[in-house]
Design a protein around this motif. Structure first.
Motif, PDB file in Angstrom:
ATOM      1  N   ASN A 112      83.576  54.732  12.916  1.00 27.11           N
ATOM      2  CA  ASN A 112      82.926  55.548  11.899  1.00 27.11           C
ATOM      3  C   ASN A 112      81.508  55.014  11.682  1.00 27.11           C
ATOM      4  OD1 ASN A 112      82.063  56.633   9.363  1.00 27.11           O
ATOM      5  ND2 ASN A 112      84.196  57.051   8.832  1.00 27.11           N
ATOM      6  N   LEU A 113      80.522  55.887  11.847  1.00 20.95           N
ATOM      7  CA  LEU A 113      79.129  55.481  11.720  1.00 20.95           C
ATOM      8  C   LEU A 113      78.822  54.944  10.328  1.00 20.95           C
ATOM      9  CD1 LEU A 113      76.343  55.317  13.096  1.00 20.95           C
ATOM     10  CD2 LEU A 113      75.926  57.672  12.385  1.00 20.95           C
ATOM     11  N   SER A 114      79.483  55.497   9.316  1.00 20.05           N
ATOM     12  CA  SER A 114      79.211  55.070   7.936  1.00 20.05           C
ATOM     13  C   SER A 114      79.746  53.669   7.646  1.00 20.05           C
ATOM     14  CB  SER A 114      79.824  56.074   6.945  1.00 20.05           C
ATOM     15  OG  SER A 114      81.246  56.048   7.024  1.00 20.05           O
ATOM     16  N   LYS A 115      80.662  53.196   8.490  1.00 19.80           N
ATOM     17  CA  LYS A 115      81.255  51.874   8.263  1.00 19.80           C
ATOM     18  C   LYS A 115      80.685  50.796   9.176  1.00 19.80           C
ATOM     19  CE  LYS A 115      85.788  53.650   6.799  1.00 19.80           C
ATOM     20  NZ  LYS A 115      87.258  53.644   7.097  1.00 19.80           N
ATOM     21  N   VAL A 116      79.895  51.199  10.167  1.00 15.72           N
ATOM     22  CA  VAL A 116      79.541  50.251  11.209  1.00 15.72           C
ATOM     23  C   VAL A 116      78.537  49.186  10.748  1.00 15.72           C
ATOM     24  CG1 VAL A 116      77.617  51.536  12.245  1.00 15.72           C
ATOM     25  CG2 VAL A 116      79.024  50.055  13.675  1.00 15.72           C
ATOM     26  N   GLU A 117      77.706  49.521   9.752  1.00 16.73           N
ATOM     27  CA  GLU A 117      76.756  48.515   9.283  1.00 16.73           C
ATOM     28  C   GLU A 117      77.479  47.345   8.624  1.00 16.73           C
ATOM     29  OE1 GLU A 117      72.963  49.649   7.495  1.00 16.73           O
ATOM     30  OE2 GLU A 117      73.446  51.742   7.964  1.00 16.73           O
ATOM     31  N   LYS A 118      78.486  47.637   7.816  1.00 20.19           N
ATOM     32  CA  LYS A 118      79.280  46.557   7.208  1.00 20.19           C
ATOM     33  C   LYS A 118      80.059  45.806   8.285  1.00 20.19           C
ATOM     34  CE  LYS A 118      82.628  45.412   3.620  1.00 20.19           C
ATOM     35  NZ  LYS A 118      83.289  44.398   4.454  1.00 20.19           N
ATOM     36  N   LEU A 119      80.585  46.562   9.252  1.00 23.76           N
ATOM     37  CA  LEU A 119      81.325  45.931  10.342  1.00 23.76           C
ATOM     38  C   LEU A 119      80.419  44.978  11.115  1.00 23.76           C
ATOM     39  CD1 LEU A 119      83.848  45.696  12.146  1.00 23.76           C
ATOM     40  CD2 LEU A 119      82.999  47.664  13.440  1.00 23.76           C
ATOM     41  N   GLN A 120      79.183  45.399  11.370  1.00 15.75           N
ATOM     42  CA  GLN A 120      78.244  44.536  12.070  1.00 15.75           C
ATOM     43  C   GLN A 120      78.022  43.236  11.293  1.00 15.75           C
ATOM     44  OE1 GLN A 120      74.194  45.931  12.311  1.00 15.75           O
ATOM     45  NE2 GLN A 120      73.675  44.574  14.008  1.00 15.75           N
ATOM     46  N   GLY A 121      77.862  43.344   9.982  1.00 15.68           N
ATOM     47  CA  GLY A 121      77.659  42.151   9.151  1.00 15.68           C
ATOM     48  C   GLY A 121      78.865  41.232   9.168  1.00 15.68           C
ATOM     49  N   ASP A 122      80.055  41.832   9.119  1.00 12.87           N
ATOM     50  CA  ASP A 122      81.283  41.030   9.127  1.00 12.87           C
ATOM     51  C   ASP A 122      81.487  40.344  10.477  1.00 12.87           C
ATOM     52  OD1 ASP A 122      81.791  41.744   6.519  1.00 12.87           O
ATOM     53  OD2 ASP A 122      83.200  43.351   7.029  1.00 12.87           O
ATOM     54  N   LEU A 123      81.168  41.042  11.557  1.00 15.82           N
ATOM     55  CA  LEU A 123      81.275  40.436  12.884  1.00 15.82           C
ATOM     56  C   LEU A 123      80.209  39.367  13.088  1.00 15.82           C
ATOM     57  CD1 LEU A 123      82.136  43.550  15.095  1.00 15.82           C
ATOM     58  CD2 LEU A 123      83.588  41.550  14.727  1.00 15.82           C
ATOM     59  N   GLU A 124      79.081  39.542  12.426  1.00 13.00           N
ATOM     60  CA  GLU A 124      78.021  38.515  12.460  1.00 13.00           C
ATOM     61  C   GLU A 124      78.537  37.227  11.803  1.00 13.00           C
ATOM     62  OE1 GLU A 124      73.846  38.020  13.582  1.00 13.00           O
ATOM     63  OE2 GLU A 124      75.093  39.798  13.717  1.00 13.00           O
ATOM     64  N   ALA A 125      79.236  37.394  10.686  1.00  7.87           N
ATOM     65  CA  ALA A 125      79.811  36.233  10.001  1.00  7.87           C
ATOM     66  C   ALA A 125      80.895  35.573  10.853  1.00  7.87           C
ATOM     67  CB  ALA A 125      80.389  36.661   8.651  1.00  7.87           C
ATOM     68  N   LEU A 126      81.671  36.395  11.548  1.00  7.55           N
ATOM     69  CA  LEU A 126      82.708  35.866  12.435  1.00  7.55           C
ATOM     70  C   LEU A 126      82.083  35.135  13.617  1.00  7.55           C
ATOM     71  CD1 LEU A 126      85.802  35.746  12.913  1.00  7.55           C
ATOM     72  CD2 LEU A 126      85.567  37.828  14.288  1.00  7.55           C
ATOM     73  N   LEU A 127      80.970  35.664  14.111  1.00  7.51           N
ATOM     74  CA  LEU A 127      80.232  34.991  15.179  1.00  7.51           C
ATOM     75  C   LEU A 127      79.757  33.616  14.720  1.00  7.51           C
ATOM     76  CD1 LEU A 127      78.578  34.712  17.809  1.00  7.51           C
ATOM     77  CD2 LEU A 127      76.815  36.159  16.747  1.00  7.51           C
ATOM     78  N   THR A 128      79.201  33.552  13.522  1.00  5.87           N
ATOM     79  CA  THR A 128      78.721  32.272  12.975  1.00  5.87           C
ATOM     80  C   THR A 128      79.868  31.276  12.849  1.00  5.87           C
ATOM     81  OG1 THR A 128      76.958  33.392  11.744  1.00  5.87           O
ATOM     82  CG2 THR A 128      77.577  31.187  11.005  1.00  5.87           C
ATOM     83  N   ALA A 129      81.009  31.743  12.353  1.00  2.08           N
ATOM     84  CA  ALA A 129      82.170  30.864  12.192  1.00  2.08           C
ATOM     85  C   ALA A 129      82.695  30.398  13.558  1.00  2.08           C
ATOM     86  CB  ALA A 129      83.265  31.593  11.422  1.00  2.08           C
TER      87      ALA A 129
END
Length: 259
Positions: A112-129
């Motif tokens: 869902n395009l409307s959810k992907v920005e939050k998903l990107q941020g959450d995956l960014e946090a997972l990448l950092t971890a």
């Protein structure tokens, strides 16, 4: 013949993602660095696949690849948790697991395009971890080998990060930091590639693979300089080419440095 070559390439990527876990046991800390490093790559690969599915682009069967990568991330995390010895690494992996559980559910829903920005941020946090855990494993090796395996493994992640950022742009995600993120990824990839090329442990096989990676990376540099739009399927393919070769290089470093 061409069909057979394409099928072999698909099998190769599938094996890269799922070479698990029955067959791949963690024999030493260098192995752990390699596997933990793959988790970083998976965060960006899942985002790339999610965007491809969202755009309705079926090149490379991204829907199937996304599910395989979700399963691989889960399996790798279990493997790392079973191997972890010190408290700092155990805590780091526990933090990853907490972040991963809700993300896994979202990634299995219809993109869902409307959810992907939050998903990107959450995956960014997972990448950092995941990067933190990889560095802790690298430190535990107590030698330079941990760092070279870490660096080579990080190139896998950067190949997928460059592609995922571009896919999100094509899909229509308005990220004001897009250019900065892409520039940072390109610069880190290039500087790391130069360091790997100078490594004293390199053999002919590693040098030949690094040369292939360098040729593929030129495509991303051209893409970043060009004002024209590149076809997503080309980005997808080139990122997979780099991923495949950097994975082979990383595993060769593991073998050399584990002796």
């Amino acid at each position: 013949m061409n069909r057979m070559k394409k099928r072999i390439k698909k099998i190769g990527i599938f094996f890269l993602l799922t070479a698990s876990l029955a067959a791949v046991e963690i024999q030493n800390t260098e192995d752990a660095v390699n596997i933990a490093g793959k988790q970083r790559m998976f965060t960006q690969r899942m985002l790339k696949d999610y965007a491809m599915v969202g755009m309705g682009n079926t090149f490379g069967t991204p829907g199937k690849d996304l599910q395989q990568t979700i399963d691989a991330f889960t399996d790798h995390l279990k493997l790392l948790k079973a191997y972890a010895k010190n408290d700092a690494i155990k805590k780091s992996l526990d933090e990853i697991e907490v972040q991963w559980k809700p993300l896994r559910k979202i990634l299995q829903e219809t993109p869902n395009l409307s959810k992907v920005e939050k998903l990107q941020g959450d995956l960014e946090a997972l990448l950092t971890a995941s990067d933190k855990a990889t560095k802790l494993f690298a430190k535990e090796t107590g030698k330079n080998s941990g760092e070279i395996v870490n660096m080579a493994g990080r190139q896998r992640m950067l190949s997928q990060r460059m592609a995922s950022l571009y896919m999100l742009k094509v899909w229509g995600v308005k990220d004001p930091k897009f250019k900065l993120k892409l520039d940072d990824a390109l610069m880190l990839f290039k500087s790391s590639l130069e360091k790997l090329e100078k490594s004293p442990v390199n053999n002919e096989e590693i040098n030949a693979l690094l040369a292939k990676v360098k040729r593929s990376f030129v495509f991303f540099e051209m893409m970043n300089r060009s004002k024209s739009k590149f076809v997503p399927t080309l980005i997808y393919k080139k990122s997979n080419d780099i991923l495949k070769n950097m994975n082979s290089i990383t595993e060769l470093y593991v073998k050399i440095e584990s002796k």
